[in-house]
Scaffold this motif. Structure first.
Motif, PDB file in Angstrom:
ATOM      1  N   HIS A  73       0.808  -1.246   0.001  1.00 55.34           N
ATOM      2  CA  HIS A  73       0.106  -0.061  -0.041  1.00 55.34           C
ATOM      3  C   HIS A  73       1.067   1.307   0.029  1.00 55.34           C
ATOM      4  O   HIS A  73       1.014   1.733   1.158  1.00 55.34           O
ATOM      5  CB  HIS A  73      -1.018  -0.218   1.031  1.00 55.34           C
ATOM      6  CG  HIS A  73      -1.857  -1.079   1.207  1.00 55.34           C
ATOM      7  ND1 HIS A  73      -2.989  -1.274   0.609  1.00 55.34           N
ATOM      8  CD2 HIS A  73      -1.837  -2.132   2.129  1.00 55.34           C
ATOM      9  CE1 HIS A  73      -3.558  -2.400   0.466  1.00 55.34           C
ATOM     10  NE2 HIS A  73      -2.857  -3.079   1.777  1.00 55.34           N
ATOM     11  N   ASP A  94      -8.013   3.433   7.748  1.00 52.84           N
ATOM     12  CA  ASP A  94      -6.552   3.950   7.144  1.00 52.84           C
ATOM     13  C   ASP A  94      -6.359   5.448   7.592  1.00 52.84           C
ATOM     14  O   ASP A  94      -7.131   6.448   7.830  1.00 52.84           O
ATOM     15  CB  ASP A  94      -7.030   4.269   5.426  1.00 52.84           C
ATOM     16  CG  ASP A  94      -6.997   3.021   4.700  1.00 52.84           C
ATOM     17  OD1 ASP A  94      -7.323   1.623   5.134  1.00 52.84           O
ATOM     18  OD2 ASP A  94      -6.426   3.049   3.637  1.00 52.84           O
ATOM     19  N   GLU A  99      -5.393  -1.893   5.989  1.00 53.34           N
ATOM     20  CA  GLU A  99      -5.961  -3.145   6.510  1.00 53.34           C
ATOM     21  C   GLU A  99      -6.175  -3.316   8.188  1.00 53.34           C
ATOM     22  O   GLU A  99      -5.645  -4.245   8.598  1.00 53.34           O
ATOM     23  CB  GLU A  99      -5.100  -4.312   5.760  1.00 53.34           C
ATOM     24  CG  GLU A  99      -5.039  -4.250   4.347  1.00 53.34           C
ATOM     25  CD  GLU A  99      -4.304  -5.467   3.765  1.00 53.34           C
ATOM     26  OE1 GLU A  99      -3.945  -6.489   4.377  1.00 53.34           O
ATOM     27  OE2 GLU A  99      -4.124  -5.490   2.621  1.00 53.34           O
ATOM     28  N   ARG A 100      -6.600  -2.210   8.629  1.00 54.40           N
ATOM     29  CA  ARG A 100      -6.833  -2.406  10.222  1.00 54.40           C
ATOM     30  C   ARG A 100      -5.244  -2.576  10.884  1.00 54.40           C
ATOM     31  O   ARG A 100      -5.168  -3.240  11.787  1.00 54.40           O
ATOM     32  CB  ARG A 100      -7.809  -3.305  10.479  1.00 54.40           C
ATOM     33  CG  ARG A 100      -9.070  -3.238  10.223  1.00 54.40           C
ATOM     34  CD  ARG A 100     -10.112  -4.261  10.593  1.00 54.40           C
ATOM     35  NE  ARG A 100     -10.273  -4.302  11.963  1.00 54.40           N
ATOM     36  CZ  ARG A 100     -11.018  -3.331  12.767  1.00 54.40           C
ATOM     37  NH1 ARG A 100     -11.716  -2.484  12.428  1.00 54.40           N
ATOM     38  NH2 ARG A 100     -11.047  -3.615  14.163  1.00 54.40           N
ATOM     39  N   ASN A 126      -1.059  -3.858   7.891  1.00 53.81           N
ATOM     40  CA  ASN A 126      -0.241  -3.890   6.474  1.00 53.81           C
ATOM     41  C   ASN A 126       0.308  -2.560   6.329  1.00 53.81           C
ATOM     42  O   ASN A 126      -0.390  -1.701   5.423  1.00 53.81           O
ATOM     43  CB  ASN A 126      -0.985  -4.434   5.356  1.00 53.81           C
ATOM     44  CG  ASN A 126      -0.015  -4.834   4.046  1.00 53.81           C
ATOM     45  OD1 ASN A 126       1.048  -4.485   4.192  1.00 53.81           O
ATOM     46  ND2 ASN A 126      -0.604  -5.593   3.230  1.00 53.81           N
TER      47      ASN A 126
END
Length: 248
Positions: free
Chosen positions: A58, A101, A184-185, A188
């Motif tokens: 990301h 995010d 991704e909470r 990641n």
């Protein structure tokens, strides 16, 4: 007296250095970053997984500049379907906003003391901030705004310099800085640098120098000249860190 050989600590050469420009342009915190001033901001890649050091899943970029009163930071993140991302709302300040995010910024104005200030904001404008592990007593006022499309999101922030340092921000000053994207909470995450664990590992953050390289050399020259072979090992180490950060 026996001469002391000056050498740069190995960890210094493994972190990035960025020049943060000064701006006189007006900035409106609205999540758009469309003012002319942003065109001259420093651009920092957020492209490594902050835990592993491998290529980030990301990626993002951070733009940064200052008008001496505020540090302006904007993170622009690749995020297909960002306009549909779920956002959890919290009732309390300093809640777990990284489960959404979000953008996280660390600033360490004394590069030797490693005492950091932390600022995290999510896409809902919820804040988590801290000072050297104090996440409840440190609650400065700072502004953020976000914008989302079907391909990306942007978080824009204005953080008062006096919330970070008691010293005025002048050309040639060197700080350490860490910038991270939660995704991704928080499973990641991406960074300007990889901390290989907790993001508050200041020694794995990069260096930020304000103004130009010439400003840094002028600012540091008197200090560096004062360090000699009889100085303490710690003082010599500090001088070499400053030299390395300025010249890279």
């Amino acid at each position: 007296a026996e001469k002391v050989e000056l050498s740069v600590p190995a960890t210094v050469s493994k972190v990035p250095v960025a020049a943060v420009p000064f701006t006189d342009g007006a900035v409106t915190i609205d999540g758009k970053c469309d003012e002319k001033a942003w065109a001259n901001a420093a651009v920092l890649p957020v492209k490594v997984n902050s835990f592993t050091g491998k290529k980030a899943d990301h990626p993002a970029v951070v733009k940064i500049m200052t008008d001496r009163k505020n540090i302006y930071v904007a993170m622009i993140a690749d995020a297909p379907g960002a306009d549909k991302l779920p956002i959890r709302k919290y009732e309390m300040h300093d809640s777990k906003v990284w489960n959404n995010d979000s953008m996280e910024c660390f600033f360490t104005p004394d590069i030797y003391a490693n005492e950091y200030r932390l600022f995290t904001s999510d896409l809902a404008g919820q804040h988590f901030d801290g000072e050297n592990g104090d996440y409840h007593g440190f609650n400065p006022v700072w502004k953020t705004a976000s914008n989302r499309t079907d391909k990306s999101w942007t978080i824009e922030a204005a953080i008062p310099v006096d919330a970070i340092s008691r010293e005025k921000l002048a050309a040639g000053v060197i700080w350490r800085g860490g910038f991270f994207r939660y995704a991704e909470r928080a499973h990641n995450n991406s960074g300007w640098t990889a901390t290989m664990g907790s993001h508050n590992s200041v020694t794995r953050h990069g260096y930020l120098f304000f103004g130009t390289l010439g400003d840094v050399l002028d600012k540091q020259s008197d200090f560096i000249k004062s360090v000699n072979d009889k100085s303490s090992a710690d003082l010599i180490k500090l001088a070499m860190i400053r030299v390395d950060a300025a010249l890279r």
